[in-house]
Design a protein around this motif. Sequence first.
Motif, short mmCIF file in Angstrom:
data_model
loop_
_atom_site.label_atom_id
_atom_site.label_comp_id
_atom_site.label_asym_id
_atom_site.label_seq_id
_atom_site.Cartn_x
_atom_site.Cartn_y
_atom_site.Cartn_z
N PHE A 72 0.94 -1.17 0.05
CA PHE A 72 -0.03 -0.11 -0.26
C PHE A 72 0.82 1.29 -0.10
N ARG A 73 2.12 1.22 0.20
CA ARG A 73 3.27 2.46 0.27
C ARG A 73 3.65 2.49 -1.17
N GLN A 74 3.60 1.45 -2.03
CA GLN A 74 4.07 1.69 -3.36
C GLN A 74 3.30 2.64 -4.26
N ASP A 75 4.02 3.32 -5.11
CA ASP A 75 3.14 4.32 -5.92
C ASP A 75 2.83 3.61 -7.38
N ARG A 76 3.64 2.92 -7.66
CA ARG A 76 3.22 2.05 -8.97
C ARG A 76 2.61 0.87 -8.81
N LEU A 77 1.61 0.46 -9.69
CA LEU A 77 0.60 -0.83 -9.72
C LEU A 77 1.57 -1.84 -9.85
N ASP A 78 2.65 -1.86 -10.74
CA ASP A 78 3.40 -3.25 -10.69
C ASP A 78 4.21 -3.48 -9.48
N ASP A 79 4.71 -2.43 -8.83
CA ASP A 79 5.30 -2.71 -7.54
C ASP A 79 4.32 -3.08 -6.41
N ARG A 80 3.27 -2.69 -6.50
CA ARG A 80 2.38 -2.96 -5.48
C ARG A 80 1.83 -4.55 -5.52
N ILE A 81 1.74 -4.93 -6.98
CA ILE A 81 1.51 -6.36 -7.22
C ILE A 81 2.58 -7.28 -6.79
N GLU A 82 3.80 -6.67 -7.09
CA GLU A 82 4.83 -7.65 -6.69
C GLU A 82 5.18 -7.80 -5.20
N GLU A 83 4.75 -6.69 -4.57
CA GLU A 83 4.78 -7.07 -3.09
C GLU A 83 3.66 -7.96 -2.50
N LEU A 84 2.49 -7.92 -3.15
CA LEU A 84 1.44 -8.74 -2.79
C LEU A 84 1.63 -10.26 -3.37
N ARG A 85 2.44 -10.23 -4.37
CA ARG A 85 2.92 -11.79 -4.73
C ARG A 85 4.07 -12.29 -3.65
N LEU A 86 4.93 -11.38 -3.40
CA LEU A 86 5.72 -11.68 -2.15
C LEU A 86 5.31 -12.09 -0.68
N ALA A 87 3.83 -11.25 -0.70
CA ALA A 87 3.18 -11.79 0.62
C ALA A 87 2.43 -12.95 0.27
N GLN A 88 2.16 -13.29 -0.75
CA GLN A 88 1.19 -14.42 -0.99
C GLN A 88 2.29 -15.84 -0.65
N SER A 89 3.32 -15.38 -1.08
CA SER A 89 4.54 -16.61 -1.06
C SER A 89 4.79 -16.93 0.43
N CYS A 90 4.80 -15.83 1.16
CA CYS A 90 5.00 -15.78 2.93
C CYS A 90 3.80 -16.51 3.29
#
Length: 126
Positions: A72-90
């Motif tokens: 939620f702190r990322q400005d770019r959508l691609d960066d947000r998606i990547e963080e959410l994918r990393l979260a999913q992996s965790c």
Amino acid sequence: MNVDQFIVYTVLLRLKESMNQGEFFMSIRSMPIAYALFIQYCRQQNRRLMEDLFYQEDNFQEEGTCKVINSFRQDRLDDRIEELRLAQSCFLKSKNEYARMVGGKFGFTNTRDSVIVADDQKIIVA
């Protein structure tokens, strides 16, 4: 903050400065009060350090939560998606069955077909 907490914070920050990060994390692990106060400090002052601590301890649940907040702190959508994918992996690595179920529910795939960002708003990514 009372005097006891202030003393513990002072000692923790001095230890952190005098030890390498891995040794510091291992040393506070056996002290529940110090550990809790350090987590509280990190939540307010240094979220990345808290995420590193969770990573070292294989606390995938909390690491995933950090990554969701980071998204939620990322400005770019691609960066947000990547963080959410990393979260999913965790969450998938987590032993918490509910977190595993929620992590899988969001439907993140390698083909980037869809992502649920927040409040059930579905964004199609082409």
